[in-house]
Structure formats: structure tokens, C-alpha cells
Scaffold this motif. Structure first.
Motif, mmCIF file in Angstrom:
data_model
loop_
_atom_site.group_PDB
_atom_site.id
_atom_site.type_symbol
_atom_site.label_atom_id
_atom_site.label_comp_id
_atom_site.label_asym_id
_atom_site.label_seq_id
_atom_site.Cartn_x
_atom_site.Cartn_y
_atom_site.Cartn_z
ATOM 1 N N GLU A 1 22.554 -10.548 77.007
ATOM 2 C CA GLU A 1 22.487 -9.163 77.061
ATOM 3 C C GLU A 1 23.838 -8.807 78.212
ATOM 4 O OE1 GLU A 1 20.664 -6.707 75.443
ATOM 5 O OE2 GLU A 1 19.892 -8.547 74.302
ATOM 6 N N PHE A 2 24.326 -7.586 78.106
ATOM 7 C CA PHE A 2 25.295 -7.334 79.056
ATOM 8 C C PHE A 2 24.440 -7.017 80.440
ATOM 9 C CE2 PHE A 2 27.477 -3.965 81.730
ATOM 10 C CZ PHE A 2 28.413 -4.297 81.597
ATOM 11 N N ASP A 3 25.199 -7.765 81.245
ATOM 12 C CA ASP A 3 25.142 -7.577 82.680
ATOM 13 C C ASP A 3 26.161 -7.750 83.471
ATOM 14 O OD1 ASP A 3 24.430 -8.761 85.589
ATOM 15 O OD2 ASP A 3 22.428 -9.074 84.787
ATOM 16 N N ALA A 4 26.446 -6.614 84.346
ATOM 17 C CA ALA A 4 27.586 -6.491 85.129
ATOM 18 C C ALA A 4 27.942 -7.641 86.003
ATOM 19 C CB ALA A 4 27.735 -5.126 85.810
ATOM 20 N N GLY A 5 26.974 -8.008 86.586
ATOM 21 C CA GLY A 5 27.120 -9.057 87.624
ATOM 22 C C GLY A 5 27.369 -10.309 86.824
ATOM 23 N N ILE A 6 26.789 -10.710 85.676
ATOM 24 C CA ILE A 6 27.286 -11.822 85.057
ATOM 25 C C ILE A 6 28.652 -11.690 84.545
ATOM 26 C CG2 ILE A 6 26.904 -13.203 82.958
ATOM 27 C CD1 ILE A 6 23.553 -12.620 83.620
ATOM 28 N N VAL A 7 28.960 -10.662 84.011
ATOM 29 C CA VAL A 7 30.123 -10.571 83.470
ATOM 30 C C VAL A 7 31.366 -10.633 84.650
ATOM 31 C CG1 VAL A 7 31.946 -8.837 82.379
ATOM 32 C CG2 VAL A 7 29.591 -9.078 81.358
ATOM 33 N N THR A 8 30.912 -9.838 85.722
ATOM 34 C CA THR A 8 31.811 -10.166 86.886
ATOM 35 C C THR A 8 32.358 -11.644 87.338
ATOM 36 O OG1 THR A 8 31.352 -7.986 87.735
ATOM 37 C CG2 THR A 8 32.375 -9.417 89.171
ATOM 38 N N VAL A 9 31.035 -12.337 87.240
ATOM 39 C CA VAL A 9 31.174 -13.724 87.549
ATOM 40 C C VAL A 9 31.996 -14.484 86.710
ATOM 41 C CG1 VAL A 9 29.748 -16.012 88.169
ATOM 42 C CG2 VAL A 9 29.201 -13.721 89.100
ATOM 43 N N ALA A 10 31.833 -14.318 85.263
ATOM 44 C CA ALA A 10 32.393 -15.012 84.178
ATOM 45 C C ALA A 10 33.819 -14.513 84.551
ATOM 46 C CB ALA A 10 31.714 -14.490 82.999
ATOM 47 N N LEU A 11 34.216 -13.443 84.489
ATOM 48 C CA LEU A 11 35.577 -13.196 84.642
ATOM 49 C C LEU A 11 36.288 -13.855 86.216
ATOM 50 C CD1 LEU A 11 35.804 -9.003 84.194
ATOM 51 C CD2 LEU A 11 36.588 -10.869 82.570
ATOM 52 N N ILE A 12 35.719 -13.781 86.959
ATOM 53 C CA ILE A 12 36.242 -14.617 88.123
ATOM 54 C C ILE A 12 36.408 -16.048 87.849
ATOM 55 C CG2 ILE A 12 35.598 -15.130 90.596
ATOM 56 C CD1 ILE A 12 34.596 -12.131 90.989
ATOM 57 N N THR A 13 35.220 -16.526 87.466
ATOM 58 C CA THR A 13 35.383 -17.892 87.045
ATOM 59 C C THR A 13 36.540 -18.253 85.956
ATOM 60 O OG1 THR A 13 32.962 -18.277 87.401
ATOM 61 C CG2 THR A 13 33.788 -19.807 86.113
ATOM 62 N N HIS A 14 36.692 -17.496 85.034
ATOM 63 C CA HIS A 14 37.511 -17.744 83.786
ATOM 64 C C HIS A 14 38.963 -17.601 84.552
ATOM 65 C CE1 HIS A 14 39.546 -17.394 80.018
ATOM 66 N NE2 HIS A 14 38.341 -18.028 79.465
ATOM 67 N N TYR A 15 39.261 -16.708 85.320
ATOM 68 C CA TYR A 15 40.636 -16.348 85.742
ATOM 69 C C TYR A 15 40.882 -17.808 86.787
ATOM 70 C CZ TYR A 15 41.726 -12.111 83.648
ATOM 71 O OH TYR A 15 41.754 -11.004 82.570
ATOM 72 N N ILE A 16 39.796 -17.972 87.651
ATOM 73 C CA ILE A 16 40.158 -18.892 88.714
ATOM 74 C C ILE A 16 40.528 -20.389 87.889
ATOM 75 C CG2 ILE A 16 39.213 -20.613 90.268
ATOM 76 C CD1 ILE A 16 37.615 -18.242 91.515
ATOM 77 N N LEU A 17 39.876 -20.707 86.839
ATOM 78 C CA LEU A 17 40.078 -21.880 86.041
ATOM 79 C C LEU A 17 41.587 -21.785 85.371
ATOM 80 C CD1 LEU A 17 36.620 -22.541 84.642
ATOM 81 C CD2 LEU A 17 37.858 -23.985 86.265
ATOM 82 N N GLY A 18 41.750 -20.629 84.864
ATOM 83 C CA GLY A 18 42.986 -20.518 84.502
ATOM 84 C C GLY A 18 44.281 -20.508 85.400
ATOM 85 N N VAL A 19 44.147 -20.233 86.541
ATOM 86 C CA VAL A 19 44.942 -20.378 87.597
ATOM 87 C C VAL A 19 45.252 -21.603 87.803
ATOM 88 C CG1 VAL A 19 45.825 -19.583 89.854
ATOM 89 C CG2 VAL A 19 45.017 -17.685 88.226
#
Length: 167
Positions: A68-86
Motif C-alpha cells: 500500500e502507499f505509505d509516504a514514509g516508505i516511499v520517502t525511504v525508498a527514494l532516498i535509498t534508490h538515489y544514494i545507491l545510484g550515486v
């Protein structure tokens, strides 16, 4: 008779760190959009399921209980994804600079594609030992996503690094 092989030699050129970071963010965003599109169209799953899988890297497997949509989970996913990409783009930029693969756009894109394929193998056959929920995502869509990540990151890096060196 001398034999001259076009071997690349290690040389100490520091990467353009800003260009590497920016290229990781751009390539990470492109991969994220591809993953979102892929999960909705091919897998028929919730568009938030991928966010839960990525967030589980940082938050633990408990977040996998729902999609389900969860703003906290989506935020952590975005941060994690961008850190890994960088991080991966910085590694790739260091390899490009160290081996002098920045001689032409074709060479850089080829090196980026190879890097993306190696990254796929690392993520889905090594790291899956730590994060087993990614095993179900092995396949051509993930291979193509990582190939494109590497090519986008390397192409962006070349463009940004050249732009900064001429200004």
C-alpha cells in the motif's frame, strides 16, 4: 618485431565528483521510472510494491508485508534508490577516468553498458543473498534496466564532465 597492443593503462585522473553525482541522480531517476512502469504493466502489481522492496534494504523486510502507499516508505525508498545510484555512478566514473575510457561517446556508453550488466549480476546474484526479495525480479526487464542505468549514467557523466572542463 614489436607488438603494440592497445591496452588501457591505469592512470590517476580523479573523476569529476559533481558530474558523477548528477549522473547517478539522473540515471537513478530513469531506472526508477522504468521499474515503476515495469511493475505496473508486466508484473501487474501495485505501483508501490517496488518502493516497499527498495525501502526494505534500509528498513528491514517488515515493510514487505504490504504494498500500500505509505509516504514514509516511499520517502525511504527514494532516498535509498538515489544514494545507491550515486554510489554506483561514482564507482563507474572512477573506472572511466582511471582507465581512460572517456575517449569517445561510444567507448563511454559501451563501458557504461558493461558496468550496468555487472551491476545487475552483483545485485541479483550476490546481494540477493542479503536481500532475498529481489530474486523474483531477475529477468530481462531488470537486465535492460541496469544496462540503461549504466549507459545513461556514463553518457551523462561524459557530457557533464566535458562541460565543466571547458567552462
Amino acid at each position: 618485431m614489436q607488438l603494440h597492443l592497445p591496452l588501457h593503462r591505469w592512470h590517476a585522473h580523479a573523476p569529476d565528483w559533481r558530474a558523477a553525482i548528477a549522473s547517478g541522480l539522473v540515471a537513478g531517476a530513469a531506472l526508477m521510472v522504468l521499474e515503476l512502469f515495469w511493475s505496473m504493466t508486466s508484473l501487474g502489481s501495485s505501483p508501490w510494491a517496488m518502493s516497499h522492496k527498495i525501502a526494505a534494504i534500509s528498513m528491514g523486510s517488515g515493510v514487505l508485508q504490504s504494498s500500500e502507499f505509505d509516504a514514509g516508505i516511499v520517502t525511504v525508498a527514494l532516498i535509498t534508490h538515489y544514494i545507491l545510484g550515486v554510489v554506483f555512478a561514482i564507482i563507474m566514473a572512477a573506472l572511466i577516468e582511471s582507465f581512460g575510457w572517456d575517449t569517445s561517446p561510444g567507448t563511454v556508453l559501451f563501458a557504461g553498458g558493461v558496468f550496468g550488466l555487472v551491476l545487475y549480476l552483483f545485485n541479483f546474484f550476490v546481494m540477493v543473498g542479503v536481500f532475498p526479495w529481489f530474486a523474483e525480479m531477475r529477468g530481462w526487464a531488470a537486465v535492460m534496466g541496469h544496462l540503461l542505468f549504466g549507459m545513461i549514467a556514463s553518457g551523462m557523466y561524459l557530457q557533464l564532465a566535458q562541460h565543466r572542463s571547458t567552462s
